[in-house]
Every structure is written in structure tokens, then in C-alpha cells.
Design a protein around this motif. Structure first.
Motif, PDB file in Angstrom:
ATOM      1  N   VAL A  32       0.619  -1.218   0.010  1.00 43.52           N
ATOM      2  CA  VAL A  32       0.122   0.085   0.000  1.00 43.52           C
ATOM      3  C   VAL A  32       0.850   1.277   0.062  1.00 43.52           C
ATOM      4  CG1 VAL A  32      -2.060  -0.743   1.080  1.00 43.52           C
ATOM      5  CG2 VAL A  32      -0.260  -0.183   2.659  1.00 43.52           C
ATOM      6  N   LEU A  57      -0.215   4.932   2.919  1.00 46.49           N
ATOM      7  CA  LEU A  57      -1.392   4.379   3.192  1.00 46.49           C
ATOM      8  C   LEU A  57      -1.331   3.313   4.358  1.00 46.49           C
ATOM      9  CD1 LEU A  57      -3.298   4.650  -0.156  1.00 46.49           C
ATOM     10  CD2 LEU A  57      -3.651   6.013   1.937  1.00 46.49           C
ATOM     11  N   ALA A 105      -3.544   3.349   7.172  1.00 51.14           N
ATOM     12  CA  ALA A 105      -5.000   3.242   7.120  1.00 51.14           C
ATOM     13  C   ALA A 105      -5.206   1.576   7.249  1.00 51.14           C
ATOM     14  CB  ALA A 105      -5.107   3.587   5.685  1.00 51.14           C
ATOM     15  N   LEU A 106      -4.058   0.793   6.861  1.00 49.12           N
ATOM     16  CA  LEU A 106      -4.423  -0.674   6.633  1.00 49.12           C
ATOM     17  C   LEU A 106      -4.134  -1.008   8.118  1.00 49.12           C
ATOM     18  CD1 LEU A 106      -4.486  -2.440   4.211  1.00 49.12           C
ATOM     19  CD2 LEU A 106      -2.293  -3.194   4.494  1.00 49.12           C
ATOM     20  N   VAL A 118      -7.397   0.571   0.306  1.00 52.74           N
ATOM     21  CA  VAL A 118      -8.011   1.353   1.221  1.00 52.74           C
ATOM     22  C   VAL A 118      -9.241   1.819   1.155  1.00 52.74           C
ATOM     23  CG1 VAL A 118      -7.371   3.392   2.617  1.00 52.74           C
ATOM     24  CG2 VAL A 118      -5.500   1.828   1.866  1.00 52.74           C
ATOM     25  N   CYS A 119      -9.813   2.045  -0.176  1.00 54.78           N
ATOM     26  CA  CYS A 119     -10.975   2.333  -0.339  1.00 54.78           C
ATOM     27  C   CYS A 119     -12.127   1.221   0.011  1.00 54.78           C
ATOM     28  CB  CYS A 119     -11.349   2.755  -1.730  1.00 54.78           C
ATOM     29  SG  CYS A 119     -10.670   4.375  -2.274  1.00 54.78           S
ATOM     30  N   THR A 171     -12.258   1.163   3.777  1.00 49.25           N
ATOM     31  CA  THR A 171     -13.242   2.152   4.388  1.00 49.25           C
ATOM     32  C   THR A 171     -14.675   2.129   4.114  1.00 49.25           C
ATOM     33  OG1 THR A 171     -11.507   3.754   3.739  1.00 49.25           O
ATOM     34  CG2 THR A 171     -13.577   4.698   4.326  1.00 49.25           C
TER      35      THR A 171
END
Lengths: 263, 255
Positions: free
Chosen positions: A187, A191, A194-195, A244-245, A248
Motif C-alpha cells: 500500500v 497508506l 490506514a491498513l 484502502v477504499c 473504508t
């Protein structure tokens, strides 16, 4: 059927997600999201170092991430709030890393691979590094699980039981640095946090115990990795951000379900 | 039950927080099976002393000695569980070491909470939470139980019941008990010893000795099964160092 590079990408994504899940739970419980960011951003400095010395990026990233983790851990209480200090370190590490890389010839074109990951270019040896790193992270967290959990609830409880929360904090820092080094190919620098955070935050509303939250985070992270890979293949979007999207979207669904359940 | 060999000793312990000297030359011995209560006003270093004894604070000078293999059961004054951490009562009782289900059930039964095993810790009331903290400490099979302000937030009847439970635990398990109370006037009659702390050990002894000493006047509360005792004292020795707060006048503490 899967092309070979897709299979490698899927395995890389799942391996990273499994390592990030239990660690991400501690990042959420101990409010270390910014700490994760700082460690991940330090990786950019590590990449610059590794490229300048013409050595593989993995040890460079690991070293830089570890150095950042140790720095942050030892810099508490110097007149700055922790989040201010982390904000300074996280963003300056990224900025200095980017500036350092710009001095190196021929790297600028690869920059987005480091920033956002390049999971489709994962090689067989990358895969070995990812799964070995993930294995070490999972083993380390499992070994210290109960001690870490007690220290997370209250350091004094751990100390009274003869544990050493500072040593366990160091284990967590090491695991974080390893995860950053492993996840960078998947990633990218920007990011990784985020993970760590999003699957754990998603798992929160599904879980009744710390252990079930970690397992759920692993499953959700893997689902996001596979779903993101499929979506990026279908829509021709950058894979790291797509993962990541998807993570989310899963988080939003869990929030909606959780909100409805409370009513 | 009480032996003369201390299981926990402090000698000349000094603790500073920055420029502020919180503990000053504290000497302390806790023997097996005895109940000791530390009293003192706010800011007198009671919690700091307890946290030093469990090893959470390193003294700037002085020595701490523990009996080899000493098990400490610690009940903190407050414990905040982050709302992001899901944890049931059963899982919490297994920190840091898990226990057999029968032992957990037994502990919950003794704590008077048999139905709460699968309840989230965040869903407990203050009193229930306190009892779970105590049950967790007891599951560690402690040689010494250390409690920081255990009756805070309880009414008089509640704290009387709590002190009776502590006496019962000592009788059943034979562990020493070290408690902290900021209520200078409330001392457990079942305490074997009372230590009055105000940065240093002002005075210590059995409640009876304390009560009969000329500078102490003991008044026993009523309606609390004798578990609560009131005593007053004045300080006849000088304090050669500054504390943020000296003992408040005794009249302020009258129930």
C-alpha cells in the motif's frame, strides 16, 4: 483463472493484512494511530538511504522505521503534547525522505510506487519477505499478547503482576517497524497506517473480546485486500488506494449496522 | 497467621516528581497476613507510596525488599478501559493469566456478581467494576493485596461492608492487606496497624495504641458494625520540608 502476478498480489495483500490486524488493534486501543503514521513516513527516509547506498530497500526501511519508533518512544514529556511531537516527526520524516530521494537520479519516476505501493509488481522474493515478516510480527504479538493486553488496560496492573510494560512496548515498536517494511510494497508509505487502523476499527463493533476483534480485523483486512485487488483490476485504478477504499467501505457498513443495532 | 518476617520492606525511600519531594525517608514493613491501612490527606503521597511498592515508580533513593516470589494483587484507585477495547468480565479476570472456568465462576460468586461473566466491562456500574477489580486481584492468589482508595465513591454502609469483606478475605486466604485511604478519620477497626503518611511516616501503630496515645483521640462510629473508627490527632513534631497540603483541621473530617 488468476494470472500469476494476480495470485502473487493476492498473497502479498493477505499476508500484509494478517500482520497488520492484531498490531492494528493495539494501535487503536493504545491510541497510537499517529505513531503508526510517523513510523510509516520514516520509511521514506529509509528508502532514500537504501537507494543511495544501493542496498535492498527492506533493511533500509526497517532501520528507519525502528529508529523513528525508538525516537518517539523515548521523547515523551518534553513540553510538547504527544500528538504535536508526532505530527512534527511524521511529516518531517516524509518531507526529508522525499527531498533526499529527489537527489538520486532516476528515482522520481518510481516515487508513486513507494508512496502508494506497487502490489502488482510483487516478485516471488518480495512475497517471501512479506510472509516471513508477517510471520515474525504475528509470532511476536501472540507471544506477548496477554502481557500487552494487561499493559494496555493499565500499566500498573502489568507491573504488579511482575510484567515489564516498557519491554512490551518495545516489542510493539519492533512489530510496527516490521509491518511497515512488509506493507510498503502493498500500500505504500502514505497508506500503511490506514491498513493498521481501518480493519481494526471496523472489527470493533463486531467483537466482544480482544481476541475476536483481532481475528475479525484479520478477516476484514484480507477481504479488503482481495476486494481492492479485484476492483482495481476491473476499474483499472491504483491498487493500494483501492484496497484502502474497500476497507473504508467495510468500515462504513459496520458503522451503519452498529448504529442500527444500538437503536 | 502473622509472622515477624516482613514480606515487603521499604527503607529510606525518597521519591521526587520534578522539584517536588513526594516521599521523604519512608520506612515500612508489611508482614504476612497483617492488615495495614495508610491514611493521610490529599497530596500526602499515599498513592505514590503504593505505586512505588508495586514497582511502578522507581525511588530516587532508598531500598525496597520483597520476599522471593511475592505475588501482589493490586486494585488501582481508578481504571479507565478505552471504549475501543471490547472486553468481557471473564476475559478481564484472566489478565494477565487465564484461569479455569470454575475458578472464574467461583471468583464472581464471591464478588457477588455471578450473572455478569459475559457482560462488557464498560457496561458495569462503578460498584460492580470495583468488585471485579478486587476479584481479578484475588485470582492472582496474592501474598499481599494492595488497594488504593477502595472505598472511594461508596457510601458509609458500602465502605463498612467492603472492610468486612477485606477482613473475611484475609481470614480465608491469609494474605496481607495494604490499603490506602484519604479519609484521615476513617480507619478500619480490623486494621492491625495504621500508618499516617504526610510525605513521611508521621506515626504508626495499632489502632488501639493510636487511640490511647495522648495525641490521638479515638471516636468509634455507630451503625457500621464497628468497622469504622474515628480518630483525631495533632502533629507534635515539626515538618522540616514543604508539602503542598498539611493535615486539615480534624473538625473538617467529622462525619
Amino acid at each position: 483463472m488468476f494470472d500469476d502476478f494476480l495470485l502473487r498480489a493476492a498473497l502479498a495483500g493477505v499476508g500484509t493484512a494478517l500482520a497488520a490486524a492484531p498490531l492494528g488493534c493495539f494501535v487503536v486501543w493504545r491510541r497510537m494511530a499517529y505513531f503508526g503514521d510517523a513510523t510509516a513516513h520514516a520509511a521514506m527516509l529509509g528508502i532514500a538511504l537504501a537507494l543511495a547506498l544501493d542496498v535492498p530497500t527492506f533493511p533500509g526501511v526497517l532501520l528507519a522505521a525502528l529508529a523513528m519508533g525508538v525516537t518517539v518512544s523515548s521523547l515523551g514529556g518534553r513540553g510538547f503534547a504527544a500528538d504535536t511531537l508526532l505530527g512534527v516527526l511524521a511529516h518531517s520524516a516524509l518531507a526529508f525522505g522525499l527531498v533526499a530521494v529527489s537527489f538520486l537520479p532516476g528515482v522520481r519516476s518510481d516515487l508513486s510506487a513507494y508512496l502508494f505501493g506497487d502490489i502488482l509488481a510483487v516478485t516471488r522474493s518480495d512475497l517471501m519477505v512479506i510472509w516471513a515478516g508477517a510471520g515474525v510480527v504475528i509470532a511476536l504479538i501472540s507471544w506477548r499478547w496477554s502481557a500487552l493486553l494487561t499493559g494496555t488496560v493499565a500499566p500498573d496492573l502489568a507491573i504488579a503482576s511482575g510484567l515489564d510494560p516498557r519491554r512490551d512496548q518495545a516489542a510493539l515498536t519492533l512489530a510496527l517497524a516490521l509491518t511497515v517494511a512488509v506493507a510498503i510494497k502493498v500500500v505504500g508509505v502514505l497508506l500503511i497506517a490506514a491498513l493498521l487502523v481501518i480493519p481494526a476499527a471496523t472489527a470493533r463493533s463486531l467483537a466482544r473480546t480482544p481476541e475476536s476483534m483481532a481475528i475479525a480485523a484479520g478477516a476484514l483486512g484480507s477481504l479488503a485486500a482481495l476486494g481492492g485487488l479485484a476492483a482495481s483490476f476491473r476499474f483499472d485504478t491504483p491498487t493500494g488506494p483501492t484496497i484502502v477504499c474497500v476497507a473504508t467501505c467495510l468500515f462504513l457498513i459496520s458503522v451503519l449496522i452498529g448504529g442500527r443495532r444500538k437503536r | 497467621m502473622t509472622s515477624t518476617d516482613p514480606i515487603l520492606s521499604a527503607r529510606g525511600v525518597n521519591v521526587r516528581h520534578g522539584a517536588l519531594q513526594v516521599l521523604h525517608d519512608v520506612d515500612l514493613d508489611i508482614c504476612r497476613g497483617e492488615i495495614v491501612t495508610i491514611v493521610g490527606p490529599n497530596g500526602s503521597g499515599k498513592s505514590t507510596l503504593l505505586r512505588t511498592l508495586i514497582g511502578a515508580i522507581r525511588p530516587d533513593s532508598g531500598t525496597l525488599t520483597r520476599a522471593p516470589g511475592l505475588h501482589i494483587g493490586y486494585v488501582p484507585q481508578k481504571l479507565h478501559i478505552d471504549p475501543t477495547l471490547p472486553i468481557t468480565v471473564t476475559r478481564f479476570l484472566g489478565l494477565p493469566r487465564r484461569h479455569p472456568a470454575a475458578q472464574i465462576a467461583d471468583a464472581l460468586h464471591h464478588a457477588g456478581l455471578p450473572d455478569l461473566a459475559q457482560r462488557q466491562m464498560s457496561a458495569l456500574s462503578g460498584g460492580q467494576f470495583q468488585r471485579v477489580l478486587l476479584a481479578r486481584a484475588l485470582l492472582e492468589n496474592p501474598d499481599i493485596l494492595m488497594l488504593d482508595e477502595p472505598t472511594q465513591g461508596l457510601d458509609q454502609r458500602g465502605s463498612a461492608a467492603f472492610y468486612l469483606r477485606i477482613a473475611e478475605i484475609r481470614r480465608e486466604m491469609g494474605c496481607a492487606v495494604l490499603m490506602v485511604s484519604h479519609e484521615l478519620h476513617v480507619v478500619m477497626s480490623a486494621s492491625d496497624r495504621v500508618i499516617c503518611l504526610n510525605g513521611h511516616v508521621c506515626c504508626s501503630g495499632t489502632p488501639e495504641v493510636v487511640a490511647s496515645a495522648p495525641e490521638y483521640r479515638a471516636l468509634f462510629g455507630t451503625g457500621t458494625q464497628g468497622a469504622l473508627a474515628l480518630y483525631r490527632h495533632t502533629h507534635d513534631h515539626g515538618h522540616d520540608h514543604d508539602h503542598p497540603q498539611e493535615h486539615a483541621p480534624v473538625e473538617d473530617h467529622a462525619i
